[in-house]
Design a protein around this motif. Structure first.
Motif, PDB file in Angstrom:
ATOM      1  N   VAL A   1       0.907  -1.174  -0.150  1.00  0.00           N
ATOM      2  CA  VAL A   1       0.447  -0.018   0.033  1.00  0.00           C
ATOM      3  C   VAL A   1       0.881   1.232  -0.409  1.00  0.00           C
ATOM      4  CG1 VAL A   1      -1.957   1.132   1.143  1.00  0.00           C
ATOM      5  CG2 VAL A   1      -1.063  -1.457   1.520  1.00  0.00           C
ATOM      6  N   ASP A   2       1.075   2.188  -1.198  1.00  0.00           N
ATOM      7  CA  ASP A   2       1.373   3.284  -1.279  1.00  0.00           C
ATOM      8  C   ASP A   2       0.340   4.175   0.431  1.00  0.00           C
ATOM      9  OD1 ASP A   2       3.063   3.018  -2.782  1.00  0.00           O
ATOM     10  OD2 ASP A   2       1.807   3.520  -4.032  1.00  0.00           O
ATOM     11  N   THR A   3       2.101   4.993   0.584  1.00  0.00           N
ATOM     12  CA  THR A   3       1.260   6.014   1.855  1.00  0.00           C
ATOM     13  C   THR A   3       1.586   6.858   1.745  1.00  0.00           C
ATOM     14  OG1 THR A   3       2.861   5.412   3.145  1.00  0.00           O
ATOM     15  CG2 THR A   3       0.419   3.760   4.043  1.00  0.00           C
ATOM     16  N   LEU A   4       0.381   7.656   2.413  1.00  0.00           N
ATOM     17  CA  LEU A   4       1.198   9.235   1.917  1.00  0.00           C
ATOM     18  C   LEU A   4       0.903  10.331   3.853  1.00  0.00           C
ATOM     19  CD1 LEU A   4      -0.751  11.073  -1.205  1.00  0.00           C
ATOM     20  CD2 LEU A   4       1.534  10.731  -0.633  1.00  0.00           C
TER      21      LEU A   4
ATOM     22  N   GLY B   1      -7.537  12.198   6.884  1.00  0.00           N
ATOM     23  CA  GLY B   1      -7.441  11.132   6.414  1.00  0.00           C
ATOM     24  C   GLY B   1      -8.083  10.554   5.549  1.00  0.00           C
ATOM     25  N   ASP B   2      -8.749  11.794   4.714  1.00  0.00           N
ATOM     26  CA  ASP B   2      -9.472  11.159   3.727  1.00  0.00           C
ATOM     27  C   ASP B   2      -7.983  10.582   2.419  1.00  0.00           C
ATOM     28  OD1 ASP B   2     -11.283  11.555   5.107  1.00  0.00           O
ATOM     29  OD2 ASP B   2     -11.867  13.466   4.307  1.00  0.00           O
ATOM     30  N   ASP B   3      -8.681  10.342   1.364  1.00  0.00           N
ATOM     31  CA  ASP B   3      -8.157  10.051  -0.168  1.00  0.00           C
ATOM     32  C   ASP B   3      -8.009  11.423  -0.969  1.00  0.00           C
ATOM     33  OD1 ASP B   3      -6.971   9.605  -2.076  1.00  0.00           O
ATOM     34  OD2 ASP B   3      -8.128   7.641  -3.074  1.00  0.00           O
ATOM     35  N   PRO B   4      -6.819  12.173  -0.948  1.00  0.00           N
ATOM     36  CA  PRO B   4      -7.145  13.676  -1.816  1.00  0.00           C
ATOM     37  C   PRO B   4      -7.393  13.134  -2.085  1.00  0.00           C
ATOM     38  CG  PRO B   4      -4.693  12.176  -1.255  1.00  0.00           C
ATOM     39  CD  PRO B   4      -5.236  11.698  -0.530  1.00  0.00           C
TER      40      PRO B   4
ATOM     41  N   ALA C   1       5.191   6.428   1.526  1.00  0.00           N
ATOM     42  CA  ALA C   1       6.063   5.413   0.753  1.00  0.00           C
ATOM     43  C   ALA C   1       5.013   4.220   0.956  1.00  0.00           C
ATOM     44  CB  ALA C   1       6.093   5.421   2.820  1.00  0.00           C
ATOM     45  N   GLU C   2       5.561   3.232   0.873  1.00  0.00           N
ATOM     46  CA  GLU C   2       4.980   1.736   0.292  1.00  0.00           C
ATOM     47  C   GLU C   2       5.283   0.909   2.091  1.00  0.00           C
ATOM     48  OE1 GLU C   2       7.560  -0.659  -2.704  1.00  0.00           O
ATOM     49  OE2 GLU C   2       6.107   0.505  -3.797  1.00  0.00           O
ATOM     50  N   SER C   3       3.961   0.375   2.195  1.00  0.00           N
ATOM     51  CA  SER C   3       4.364  -0.413   3.180  1.00  0.00           C
ATOM     52  C   SER C   3       3.325  -2.005   3.133  1.00  0.00           C
ATOM     53  CB  SER C   3       3.052  -0.455   4.949  1.00  0.00           C
ATOM     54  OG  SER C   3       1.981  -0.020   4.361  1.00  0.00           O
ATOM     55  N   VAL C   4       3.855  -2.975   3.595  1.00  0.00           N
ATOM     56  CA  VAL C   4       3.472  -3.930   3.118  1.00  0.00           C
ATOM     57  C   VAL C   4       2.667  -4.840   3.982  1.00  0.00           C
ATOM     58  CG1 VAL C   4       4.687  -6.640   2.440  1.00  0.00           C
ATOM     59  CG2 VAL C   4       5.333  -5.156   1.857  1.00  0.00           C
ATOM     60  N   THR C   5       1.694  -5.771   3.751  1.00  0.00           N
ATOM     61  CA  THR C   5       0.228  -6.032   5.102  1.00  0.00           C
ATOM     62  C   THR C   5       0.774  -7.579   4.678  1.00  0.00           C
ATOM     63  OG1 THR C   5      -0.384  -3.611   5.103  1.00  0.00           O
ATOM     64  CG2 THR C   5      -1.463  -5.546   6.085  1.00  0.00           C
TER      65      THR C   5
END
Lengths: 502, 578
Positions: free
Chosen positions: A56-59, A151-154, A173-177
């Motif tokens: 997941v891309d996180t902002l 916390g909304d999708d921009p 960033a990217e995070s792996v779940t």
């Protein structure tokens, strides 16, 4: 089926129908997330669990981004200040607008560059105009920041997000779940029943022999905790330095000598053409021993040495105008230098008659009545070496010693002309301390006089040098008080902790 | 090494180099082998040098060397001398222990304060070096105006006499005193007398020099006050006495050269040894001194080239000789040989090799390029050295800390504190090799065994953590009247296990391991040894030979060394493992 306790817990926390994330299972089992990951991988390898990974891309807003959400983007503040000063009608001095906007420090540059980029107005000759058609409330960057803080999708263009990223207002960033689902085997296993394996603290010979080690779990250690230091024995630090010296000299083609510590003055001094009334031969400097004089010295050799002391060696040689007594020559004392060994070897009495070329050395103890201080002991080790060959020159001597000292990191050797009764020419050797750079005396050298070699039956050149091993050890180990190293005053902890040299 | 104190103003005057700074002189003197050491309280610069060039013990000699170094002087210089007027008669009563005398007269020397101090310094430094603390040679310098020469007969030349006197039968006023004292009183009461008393004490007759008025010099102890040299003195009498004629003649030459540099003219004296007196056999009974004859030695060109590793033209070599204050001539034959003339103040030239060294110094050893000699040899360690090393490696592998202890010790440590009797058959009980004149109670003999050193080390380390397992492979020695040097030198292997649970078994287990390492067979039959507990002590028998002892140290030994843990130990001869 038996599984280690932590794997069993994870298996039970998983479901065949719902994907459960690692975090969810960690909460359910009370294990640390990294323990759950480890167990989940083990279970997957057993075919009991399937794992899915999602990237997941996180902002995230940076601190700066967060500030602008509240206070507005600097360029927008600049625009609004311009409007307030009627810069939509006529140009206003830039300083005035900045002051009105309350911009300070780096914000000024940020405001100006983005103001221009977004076409909010124009700047010319230090004066600012704003474009009256711009809607400051419709800025997509500001909108995206506002969405993120909620916390909304921009829901913004990629270009806008790139812009925010390059302005340092967001972190991408990217995070792996990872999430797990029970496989059919997993479900079956749970249905038939899984027992937890035993946890053991020690791997015993019995566990190994029975094969039970396969079914047990080992309790975890705190692997970062301190352990008591293991103490083995160690070779004495000065012996190590001696070993190093021996290695170097053997590598340079030198053979090792040995011989008596208690010897006649004949071998210690007379053969070296030291006059019997030389100050170093008085009772103050030597350790005379209360044993009978030494009988077994070849008569002819004594005669030649005595004649050399009295009348010199060779046609144009002169002797010393000093008393010489055979009785004194035969007295036994502790050697003040290991040159007595060199004399014994050169004379042939220590073994075979030597033919050139030869190289010999010793690293052995000598005894001198000196004042005890941090650099002087009554007993110390002397490195002694000599080279016997036809037509040796002072240049050969210099070359040999440069090579020897280079092995210990001591370079730029300087040869200071010196005087010894037994060598001519003679040189004191000076070198640079490898750490302090100070110039220090590191040895004494020379070509043995013919008055020394002649009576011993040697008719070629012999060059020799000597140096205290302790001096070299102090140079190479940094020890400051020799008494810490040598003798019964030594501190066992110092010896245990002295850094190994090699 | 000798030190010379230099007044650089004097040096500027004597070298004629008035513009040279102190720092430049220091640099130039380093090149000559005189190393700057520091300053005296009076601001003189001190230089240390090797004891070969004793002609440099005063500013005059140093200035002469510098003049050669600068090229201001070349070749050999010999001062003019006048014919003798004075005679030194040597009486047969002169003590045999100090038979020889020499001397000179110097007229017209210009002695200001500095020159006088330099002269006194030169005298003292010569006493300390060549004179071997005045025993071999002692110098007396007198104001000649205060000496009344006694003509031997009517109309003959003035003379002084060197004779032996009854130390209680004559008296004179020595320097730094106001009363007449006999020689015995001088030795007992006068500061200088006490310092040098051991040189004449015990002699039946004491050395003395007389003129017509009586005793004016008591060599080698002190001069009389009457003839004391002051800055007003213009004419000097130099006398030297000693045990070797050559030595005192050379010392006299060095003094005369220094006075000549101060403007004095040297006048010879005759020295006549009486019939009954000992005279120097190589020179005869009638001498004329000082003897400024030069020496000659032949040096081969080839030898200079091989020893210095440099190819020379003969002219270059001659130039080097001249800059060293020597004179050289040669003939251009197949092999060039130089005839080198050596001035009479040089005391260090014993062999042509010494002249090669002079060439090297003049050429500049700094100018030589080092080279690694192209000589092939095979290196290797001595067998015993390898064995010692292998045993150390075994011991270290068993956890022993390797030690390095002194070979010298005291009887107290070696025997008494270990409860061992010297001269007993127990290990360590060998007869001691004692130091004849020990300087300290701690070092009076060589150790006969190594274990006492280990126990001493444990004693010093009771504040450190246990276990303390220590071992040493080291030198021990005892008297052996049948041996080559009458000292039997051996290497022993000693180990001690100091810890709460130290036991015989712990020591034996380790000893067994060492023996196994070297393929030797260990047996431990029961024995007794005063350092160990009875019933827990055994002889170390290796391959059938009794070579040492093993056991638990006796509580009395432990308590004596302030040890609060048991210690089990062994010691045996290294050769058993060969």
């Amino acid at each position: 089926m038996r599984l280690p306790q932590r794997q069993l817990a994870v298996l039970e926390a998983a479901s065949a129908t719902d994907e459960r994330t690692i975090d969810e299972m960690a909460t359910a089992t009370g294990l640390k997330p990294e323990t759950v990951v480890g167990a989940a991988f083990d279970l997957r390898d057993e075919g009991l669990l399937s794992l899915a990974e999602r990237t997941v891309d996180t902002l995230d807003l940076t601190d700066e981004g967060r500030r602008y959400v509240d206070g507005g983007l600097p360029e927008t503040r600049l625009y609004r200040a311009g409007l307030a000063l009627d810069a939509d009608e006529s140009a206003v001095s830039m300083g005035e607008v900045i002051g009105e906007a309350g911009l300070e420090g780096p914000e000024v540059d940020i405001a100006l560059s983005n103001f221009a980029r977004k076409g909010l107005g124009s700047i010319d000759s230090g004066e600012l105009r704003v474009d009256p058609d711009v809607d400051p409330d419709a800025d997509p960057e500001a909108a995206a920041l506002a969405a993120l803080v909620e916390g909304d999708d921009p829901a913004a263009d990629e270009a806008v997000l790139d812009q925010l990223d390059s302005r340092g207002l967001v972190d991408r960033a990217e995070s792996v779940t990872r999430s797990a689902t029970l496989t059919e085997d997993g479900v079956d296993a749970l249905m038939t029943g899984v027992e937890a394996t035993e946890t053991v603290s020690e791997l015993t010979p019995e566990l190994l022999a029975s094969g039970e080690w396969r079914d047990v779990e080992f309790s975890e250690y705190n692997v970062e905790a301190d352990a008591p230091t293991a103490r083995g024995g160690r070779k004495h630090v000065l012996r190590r330095t001696a070993d190093r010296v021996k290695d170097v000299l053997v590598g340079m083609g030198f053979q090792e000598m040995e011989g008596p510590h208690a010897d006649s003055d004949f071998w210690i001094n007379d053969c070296l053409f030291m006059p019997q009334d030389h100050p170093a031969r008085t009772h103050w400097d030597r350790f005379a021993l209360d044993v009978d004089p030494m009988d077994r010295i070849p008569d002819e050799l004594i005669a030649r040495v005595e004649a050399t002391h009295r009348d010199g060696w060779g046609v144009d040689g002169d002797g010393y105008h000093s008393p010489w007594s055979e009785e004194f020559a035969r007295e036994v004392a502790l050697r003040g230098h290991t040159t007595s060994l060199s004399m014994r070897y050169l004379s042939g009495i220590a073994g075979a008659e030597l033919e050139p070329p030869q190289r010999y050395f010793s690293v052995e103890k000598v005894y001198r009545n000196d004042t005890l201080d941090p650099t002087h002991l009554l007993e110390f080790f002397q490195i002694e070496g000599w080279v016997m060959a036809e037509d040796l020159s002072v240049r050969d001597l210099m070359g040999t010693f440069e090579e020897f000292y280079r092995q210990f990191g001591i370079t730029d050797i300087r040869f200071k002309p010196h005087y010894n009764p037994y060598t001519e020419p003679s040189f004191e050797l000076f070198g640079e301390h490898p750490e302090t750079g100070e110039e220090i005396e590191i040895g004494n050298s020379g070509v043995f006089r013919e008055e020394v070699t002649g009576p011993l039956g040697v008719d070629c050149d012999v060059m020799a040098w000597g140096l205290a091993l302790e001096r070299l050890a102090m140079l190479t180990t940094g020890a400051e008080d020799i008494r810490d190293l040598h003798g019964t005053l030594a501190d066992i902890d110092f010896l245990r902790n002295a850094e190994v040299s090699y | 090494m000798p030190v010379v104190d230099i007044d650089t103003d004097e040096l500027r005057g004597l070298t004629g180099r008035t513009d040279t700074t102190d720092a430049e002189f220091e640099e130039d003197l380093f090149g000559l082998g005189l190393e700057f050491e520091g300053e005296t309280d009076d601001g003189l610069l001190q230089f240390e040098f090797a004891p070969d060039r004793l002609d440099r013990l005063s500013v005059e000699g140093v200035a002469r060397s510098l003049r050669y170094h600068y090229g201001d002087d070349r070749g050999v210089y010999v001062p003019e001398t006048n014919d003798p007027e004075w005679t030194i008669e040597v009486d047969e009563s002169v003590p045999d222990e100090r038979p020889y005398v020499t001397g000179a007269v110097v007229r017209g020397a210009d002695l200001d304060e500095g020159a006088l101090e330099s002269l006194i310094q030169l005298q003292e430094k010569l006493h300390a070096t060549m004179g071997r603390g005045r025993e071999k040679g002692a110098i007396g310098i007198h104001d000649l105006a205060m000496v009344k020469g006694a003509p031997l007969q009517e109309g003959s030349e003035p003379s002084i006499t060197y004779r032996g006197v009854d130390p209680d039968g004559v008296s004179f006023v020595p320097l730094d005193a106001n009363d007449e004292l006999t020689p015995t009183e001088v030795l007992a009461e006068h500061d200088t007398g006490r310092t040098y008393a051991d040189l004449v004490e015990g002699l039946d007759r004491h050395p003395a020099i007389y003129d017509e008025l009586g005793l004016f010099s008591f060599p080698p102890v002190i001069n009389g006050k009457r003839t004391e040299v002051t800055t007003g003195s213009r004419e000097l009498l130099v006398e030297l006495t000693g045990t070797d004629q050559w030595t005192i003649d050379r010392m006299c030459n060095i003094i005369c050269y220094a006075l000549s540099a101060r403007g004095g003219t040297v006048e010879k004296v005759e020295v006549n040894y009486a019939d009954g007196a000992t005279h120097p056999s190589e020179y005869g009974a009638e001498l004329v001194r000082p003897n400024f004859d030069t020496d000659e030695k032949a040096v081969k060109h080839d030898r200079i080239e091989t020893l210095l590793g440099v190819d020379f033209e003969p002219e270059e070599v001659v130039d080097c000789f001249e800059r060293a204050g020597l004179e050289a001539s040669y003939t251009l034959d197949e092999d060039v040989t130089y005839e080198v003339e050596i001035p009479p103040y040089r005391v260090d030239v014993l062999h042509p090799l010494d002249l090669v060294d002079d060439v090297g110094r003049a050429y500049g050893f700094d100018n030589l390029e080092p080279r690694y000699p192209d000589v092939g040899t095979v290196g290797g360690r001595h067998e015993r050295s390898r064995l010692e090393d292998a045993v150390r490696t075994s011991l270290v592998g068993l956890g022993f800390e390797d030690l390095l202890n002194f070979h010298m010790t005291s009887g107290t440590e070696n025997y008494d504190r270990m409860r061992v009797e010297p001269g007993s058959s127990a290990l360590g009980g060998g007869e001691p090799v004692e130091i004849t004149e020990p300087y300290s109670e701690e070092y009076t003999q060589l150790r006969t065994w190594a274990l006492p050193s280990l126990v001493m080390l444990l004693e010093r380390n009771t504040h450190n953590a246990y276990p303390q397992d220590v071992a040493e492979v080291g030198f021990v020695a005892e008297r052996d009247d049948a041996g080559d040097t009458n000292v039997a030198e051996r290497r022993h292997v000693a180990g001690a296990v100091a810890r709460r649970d130290a036991s015989y078994e712990a020591a034996k287990g380790r000893l067994q391991a060492v023996c196994d390492d070297f393929g030797t067979d260990l047996e431990t039959p029961r024995t007794e040894h005063p350092s160990f507990i009875d019933g827990r002590t055994a002889t170390v028998v290796v391959d059938g030979d009794e070579v040492g002892v093993i056991g638990e140290l006796h509580p009395a030994v432990l308590v004596e060394h302030d040890l609060e843990v048991p210690v089990a130990a062994f010691e045996f001869d290294l050769d058993a493992l060969r």
